[in-house]
Scaffold this active site. Sequence first.
Site, PDB file in Angstrom:
ATOM      1  N   SER A 134       0.798  -1.374  -0.328  1.00 49.69           N
ATOM      2  CA  SER A 134       0.267   0.263   0.416  1.00 49.69           C
ATOM      3  C   SER A 134       0.858   1.213  -0.116  1.00 49.69           C
ATOM      4  CB  SER A 134      -0.952   0.081   1.192  1.00 49.69           C
ATOM      5  OG  SER A 134      -1.536   0.754   1.294  1.00 49.69           O
ATOM      6  N   TYR A 146      -2.297  -0.611  10.250  1.00 49.50           N
ATOM      7  CA  TYR A 146      -2.997  -0.940   8.836  1.00 49.50           C
ATOM      8  C   TYR A 146      -1.197  -0.122   8.824  1.00 49.50           C
ATOM      9  CZ  TYR A 146      -3.780  -0.963   4.044  1.00 49.50           C
ATOM     10  OH  TYR A 146      -4.550  -0.729   3.158  1.00 49.50           O
TER      11      TYR A 146
HETATM   12  N1  LIG Z   1      -8.386  -0.156  -2.686  1.00 46.76           N
HETATM   13  C1  LIG Z   1      -7.366   0.271  -1.963  1.00 46.76           C
HETATM   14  O1  LIG Z   1      -7.217   1.113  -2.467  1.00 46.76           O
HETATM   15  C2  LIG Z   1      -5.979  -0.195  -1.440  1.00 46.76           C
HETATM   16  C3  LIG Z   1      -4.845   0.893  -1.236  1.00 46.76           C
HETATM   17  C4  LIG Z   1      -3.705   0.098  -0.817  1.00 46.76           C
HETATM   18  C5  LIG Z   1      -3.567  -0.692  -0.717  1.00 46.76           C
HETATM   19  N2  LIG Z   1      -3.965  -2.060  -0.812  1.00 46.76           N
HETATM   20  C6  LIG Z   1      -4.362  -3.267  -0.532  1.00 46.76           C
HETATM   21  O2  LIG Z   1      -4.936  -4.168  -1.617  1.00 46.76           O
HETATM   22  C7  LIG Z   1      -5.671  -5.384  -0.819  1.00 46.76           C
HETATM   23  C8  LIG Z   1      -7.077  -5.429  -1.222  1.00 46.76           C
HETATM   24  O3  LIG Z   1      -7.726  -4.686  -0.762  1.00 46.76           O
HETATM   25  P1  LIG Z   1      -9.101  -4.568  -1.090  1.00 46.76           P
HETATM   26  O4  LIG Z   1      -9.152  -2.838  -1.634  1.00 46.76           O
HETATM   27  O5  LIG Z   1      -9.467  -4.923  -2.569  1.00 46.76           O
HETATM   28  O6  LIG Z   1     -10.000  -4.506  -0.464  1.00 46.76           O
HETATM   29  P2  LIG Z   1     -10.724  -5.524  -0.496  1.00 46.76           P
HETATM   30  O7  LIG Z   1     -11.871  -5.025   1.322  1.00 46.76           O
HETATM   31  O8  LIG Z   1     -12.308  -4.988  -1.643  1.00 46.76           O
HETATM   32  O9  LIG Z   1     -11.285  -6.755  -0.357  1.00 46.76           O
HETATM   33  C9  LIG Z   1     -10.276  -8.207   0.263  1.00 46.76           C
HETATM   34  C10 LIG Z   1     -10.625  -8.995   0.441  1.00 46.76           C
HETATM   35  O10 LIG Z   1      -9.761  -9.783   1.826  1.00 46.76           O
HETATM   36  C11 LIG Z   1     -10.611 -10.727   2.372  1.00 46.76           C
HETATM   37  N3  LIG Z   1      -9.698 -10.943   3.461  1.00 46.76           N
HETATM   38  C12 LIG Z   1      -9.917 -10.172   4.752  1.00 46.76           C
HETATM   39  N4  LIG Z   1      -9.219 -10.903   5.955  1.00 46.76           N
HETATM   40  C13 LIG Z   1      -9.158 -12.375   4.982  1.00 46.76           C
HETATM   41  C14 LIG Z   1      -8.141 -13.478   5.818  1.00 46.76           C
HETATM   42  N5  LIG Z   1      -7.808 -13.188   7.214  1.00 46.76           N
HETATM   43  N6  LIG Z   1      -8.196 -14.401   4.478  1.00 46.76           N
HETATM   44  C15 LIG Z   1      -8.685 -14.658   3.135  1.00 46.76           C
HETATM   45  N7  LIG Z   1      -9.374 -13.145   2.832  1.00 46.76           N
HETATM   46  C16 LIG Z   1      -8.744 -12.385   3.753  1.00 46.76           C
HETATM   47  C17 LIG Z   1     -11.505 -10.119   2.218  1.00 46.76           C
HETATM   48  O11 LIG Z   1     -12.633 -10.661   3.024  1.00 46.76           O
HETATM   49  C18 LIG Z   1     -11.556  -9.530   0.548  1.00 46.76           C
HETATM   50  O12 LIG Z   1     -12.864 -10.320   0.238  1.00 46.76           O
HETATM   51  C19 LIG Z   1      -5.632  -5.094   0.624  1.00 46.76           C
HETATM   52  O13 LIG Z   1      -4.310  -6.290   1.303  1.00 46.76           O
HETATM   53  C20 LIG Z   1      -5.393  -3.562   0.719  1.00 46.76           C
HETATM   54  O14 LIG Z   1      -4.696  -3.652   2.036  1.00 46.76           O
HETATM   55  C21 LIG Z   1      -6.536  -1.631  -0.671  1.00 46.76           C
END
Ligand SMILES: NC(=O)c1ccc[n+]([C@@H]2O[C@H](COP(=O)([O-])OP(=O)(O)OC[C@H]3O[C@@H](n4cnc5c(N)ncnc54)[C@H](O)[C@@H]3O)[C@@H](O)[C@H]2O)c1
Length: 256
Positions: A134, A146
């Site tokens: 991230s 986080y």
């Molecule tokens: N969306 C953003 O702007 C953004 C920015 C930077 C980083 N990220 C990172 O990208 C990744 C994906 O994020 P996203 O935005 O798609 O989030 P999201 O919430 O849409 O999806 C996350 C998924 O992870 C699953 N999950 C959570 N805990 C879990 C566990 N213990 N075991 C298995 N699955 C689990 C959830 O069920 C969900 O399906 C994450 O690591 C997040 O930190 C996202």
Amino acid sequence: MGSHEGRTYVVTGAASGIGAATAAALAAAGARVIAADLAWEAAPRAGEVEPAFLDVADADAWVALADRLAAAGGGPALDGLVNAAGITRRARLQDVTADDFAQAFAVNATGPALGIRALAPLMPGGASIVNVGSAAGATAHYGIAYGASKWALRGITKSAAMELGPRGIRVNLVSPGFIETPMTASAPEAFRAANLEATPLGRPGSAEEVAAVIVHLLSPEAGFVTGTEIAVDGGLTGHGGGLPIARAMGAAHPDE
Ligand SMILES: NC(=O)c1ccc[n+]([C@@H]2O[C@H](COP(=O)([O-])OP(=O)(O)OC[C@H]3O[C@@H](n4cnc5c(N)ncnc54)[C@H](O)[C@@H]3O)[C@@H](O)[C@H]2O)c1
């Protein structure tokens, strides 16, 4: 995007957002995808996507997944792993709890490390692992637990790349900025507005734009790329604080 025909990948967090887009992109490129998530029922139903229940924080569950893949594959059978599962914790310094740190680290940092430990033995040389970090792991972040967990994931990525390099397995980090997913949909509107204000491209990214970079890192075309990080953030981290200064100086272009 290149062909991933005949390849097998495990993608965590595959039921939503970036993980789901990655699973769908890999399936569209011809791969078999084990779509692992707590909410496995919601994984995309496309191509050869096989939903699987997995709690990434559970070391035994990773070992069970590895055993299942080994039994089915008859030898090294896995071409890569994408650690996209993640949870946010938005408490600030004065309110953060030990549980916030424990939960963020368990899912965002320890989980990917446990996954690499369990699945790397199934991978032949040429395999590729991508961790999803991230922008919060490259900057000061208001959600301290986080942010710290994503800084930790950078270290895990580099250690794993060093350890697995001699086996020809690559490990890299993709660090998204503000991406439209269910995770960011749950953030306050002020968070979205401030992110777009700090992003030179001036718009949110899509999960598909992050997935495209992940899929490239998984492919043989990225064969000499390991232990490094690619920001997919519209320039958010690249300006390093220079953007508000440039705006204050009123010069958007060198000729103006
Ligand atoms: N969306 C953003 O702007 C953004 C920015 C930077 C980083 N990220 C990172 O990208 C990744 C994906 O994020 P996203 O935005 O798609 O989030 P999201 O919430 O849409 O999806 C996350 C998924 O992870 C699953 N999950 C959570 N805990 C879990 C566990 N213990 N075991 C298995 N699955 C689990 C959830 O069920 C969900 O399906 C994450 O690591 C997040 O930190 C996202």
